[in-house]
Design a protein around this motif. Structure first.
Motif, mmCIF file in Angstrom:
data_model
loop_
_atom_site.group_PDB
_atom_site.id
_atom_site.type_symbol
_atom_site.label_atom_id
_atom_site.label_comp_id
_atom_site.label_asym_id
_atom_site.label_seq_id
_atom_site.Cartn_x
_atom_site.Cartn_y
_atom_site.Cartn_z
ATOM 1 N N CYS A 292 0.881 -1.147 -0.006
ATOM 2 C CA CYS A 292 0.072 0.065 -0.070
ATOM 3 C C CYS A 292 0.948 1.027 -0.072
ATOM 4 C CB CYS A 292 -1.105 -0.024 1.104
ATOM 5 S SG CYS A 292 -2.117 1.536 1.170
ATOM 6 N N LEU A 293 0.485 2.227 -0.897
ATOM 7 C CA LEU A 293 1.193 3.534 -1.030
ATOM 8 C C LEU A 293 0.914 4.141 0.227
ATOM 9 C CD1 LEU A 293 0.642 4.100 -4.876
ATOM 10 C CD2 LEU A 293 2.831 3.541 -3.887
ATOM 11 N N PRO A 294 1.840 5.010 0.669
ATOM 12 C CA PRO A 294 1.891 5.957 1.854
ATOM 13 C C PRO A 294 0.649 7.042 1.818
ATOM 14 C CG PRO A 294 3.800 6.601 0.773
ATOM 15 C CD PRO A 294 3.375 5.230 0.155
ATOM 16 N N THR A 295 0.478 7.257 0.462
ATOM 17 C CA THR A 295 -0.572 8.317 0.445
ATOM 18 C C THR A 295 -1.958 7.790 0.319
ATOM 19 O OG1 THR A 295 -0.009 8.355 -2.040
ATOM 20 C CG2 THR A 295 0.856 9.978 -0.689
ATOM 21 N N CYS A 296 -1.997 6.476 0.019
ATOM 22 C CA CYS A 296 -3.252 5.767 0.081
ATOM 23 C C CYS A 296 -3.973 5.013 1.271
ATOM 24 C CB CYS A 296 -3.319 4.648 -1.047
ATOM 25 S SG CYS A 296 -3.000 5.671 -2.722
ATOM 26 N N GLN A 297 -3.448 5.253 2.547
ATOM 27 C CA GLN A 297 -3.710 4.835 3.717
ATOM 28 C C GLN A 297 -3.681 5.570 4.779
ATOM 29 O OE1 GLN A 297 -0.511 2.296 5.697
ATOM 30 N NE2 GLN A 297 0.388 2.745 3.698
ATOM 31 N N SER A 298 -4.387 5.223 5.701
ATOM 32 C CA SER A 298 -4.738 6.158 6.974
ATOM 33 C C SER A 298 -5.262 5.167 8.011
ATOM 34 C CB SER A 298 -5.756 7.314 6.678
ATOM 35 O OG SER A 298 -7.046 6.771 6.539
ATOM 36 N N LYS A 299 -5.551 5.932 9.419
ATOM 37 C CA LYS A 299 -6.176 5.092 10.364
ATOM 38 C C LYS A 299 -7.591 4.624 10.233
ATOM 39 C CE LYS A 299 -3.435 7.260 13.973
ATOM 40 N NZ LYS A 299 -3.641 7.893 15.474
ATOM 41 N N VAL A 300 -8.198 5.335 9.348
ATOM 42 C CA VAL A 300 -9.472 4.800 8.825
ATOM 43 C C VAL A 300 -9.450 4.355 7.687
ATOM 44 C CG1 VAL A 300 -10.566 6.892 10.199
ATOM 45 C CG2 VAL A 300 -10.021 7.078 7.723
ATOM 46 N N ASN A 301 -8.339 4.053 7.024
ATOM 47 C CA ASN A 301 -8.385 3.377 5.639
ATOM 48 C C ASN A 301 -6.948 2.658 5.736
ATOM 49 O OD1 ASN A 301 -8.921 2.458 3.072
ATOM 50 N ND2 ASN A 301 -7.917 4.107 2.238
ATOM 51 N N PRO A 302 -6.838 1.613 6.537
ATOM 52 C CA PRO A 302 -5.802 0.743 6.458
ATOM 53 C C PRO A 302 -5.511 -0.137 5.173
ATOM 54 C CG PRO A 302 -7.408 -0.148 7.829
ATOM 55 C CD PRO A 302 -7.887 1.032 7.437
ATOM 56 N N PRO A 303 -4.228 -0.478 5.087
ATOM 57 C CA PRO A 303 -4.142 -1.409 4.212
ATOM 58 C C PRO A 303 -4.885 -2.636 3.634
ATOM 59 C CG PRO A 303 -2.061 -0.734 4.953
ATOM 60 C CD PRO A 303 -3.064 -0.371 5.764
#
Length: 329
Positions: A292-303
């Protein structure tokens, strides 16, 4: 053409991106919308002249016009180089009674046999028709292979910007610095497809890798389905556009972008006319870890997808789509 309950008369209105435009912001905006919507778009003014494209198609036709016994001498090897006969692939085995009604020819990155890299899957020497059989054929295809890679790199820079990455993100050695780039010439015989009876020019599938460039003649046949879960599925024709590439994203980029950008089901229906197309599939280097690219993940959208090495992923996908029971194997 038989409707079979599918709205196959629909025409898809794809975005068209001018690679020569100085307005990068507009190009990135159009590309991003296309990647969110369907993962399909056209690119024009890509730097490959029409005269050369016409020559590539003419040389492709010369190959497929050879007698079958001559083409079988160049049969696809374990490195996925060479000729594939009609019915070789089952791209949609659940819905096909036979394989795809198309023949093809694979040309990969040329690596001399004395280079240790040639031992890797998808690398090595190509299978070439003899110069006496098809004069100038090898030179034409090698030149096209190189020029198509440059177009792909230009598209990848726009994709990087659309994903909020550095413009040269995909240019790095582990990505497109040493790519697995496969040119595939395709010839669809003039067989009429019948989806209700499992007969297709090419069965429904999404591509494996990063980006695919597709050049087509002026015969329609390519269809896309933007929502694979719809009942019934709605299929839309992608009209041929002279001088343009149809570009589509592969499953690998969907994984990389955490499902934000889409790879989309597509297929080819024969309408009784002979049809030629030229696909160029580009994947990153063998050892590239697709995660998963760093710009495509977050706490609410994990890999959503586990990391996987490019080589491992491609080997499995190729095995799944080539029929192993054919008598010539």
């Amino acid at each position: 053409m038989k409707n079979d309950g599918i709205a196959s008369a629909n025409i898809s209105a794809l975005h068209c991106i001018d690679l020569s435009s100085p307005d990068i912001h507009t190009s990135v905006t159009l590309l991003k919308q296309a990647c969110l919507d369907s993962g399909f778009f056209y690119v024009v003014n890509h730097g490959i002249c029409q005269e050369f494209m016409d020559e590539v198609f003419a040389q492709s036709k010369k190959l497929f016009d050879l007698p079958l016994e001559e083409k079988m001498k160049l049969l696809r090897n374990e490195k996925h180089r060479g000729y594939t006969p009609s019915l070789d692939e089952h791209l949609d085995p659940d819905n096909q009674i036979n394989g795809d009604y198309k023949e093809g020819y694979y040309i990969g990155v040329e690596i001399p046999e004395d280079d240790p890299e040639s031992q890797r899957p998808f690398y090595g020497s190509n299978l070439w028709p003899t110069a006496g059989t098809l004069p100038g054929w090898k030179d034409t295809m090698e030149k096209y292979h190189q020029e198509a890679l440059e177009v792909t790199k230009a598209v990848s820079r726009l994709i990087a910007l659309a994903l909020d990455l550095d413009v040269d993100f995909f240019d790095r050695p582990e990505f497109l610095g040493r790519p697995i780039a496969i040119l595939r010439l395709l010839h669809y015989e003039g067989k009429l497809s019948d989806p209700s009876n499992g007969i297709f020019g090419a069965g429904a599938h999404s591509d494996y890798g990063l980006i695919t460039l597709l050049a087509t003649d002026d015969v329609s046949g390519l269809q896309i389905c933007k929502d694979k879960d719809a009942e019934p599925q709605i299929w839309e024709y992608v009209p041929p556009l002279r001088g343009a590439f149809v570009v589509n994203l592969g499953d690998m980029l969907e994984r990389w972008s955490n499902g934000i950008f889409r790879s989309t089901l597509h297929r080819v229906l024969g309408n009784g006319q002979e049809r030629f197309s030229i696909a160029y599939f580009v994947e990153p280097s063998h050892d590239c870890l697709v995660e998963c690219l760093p710009t495509c993940q977050s706490k609410v959208n994990p890999p959503r997808y586990p990391p996987i090495k490019c080589e491992t992923y491609l080997l499995q996908r190729y095995k799944d789509t080539h029929a192993e029971r054919n008598s010539y194997k």
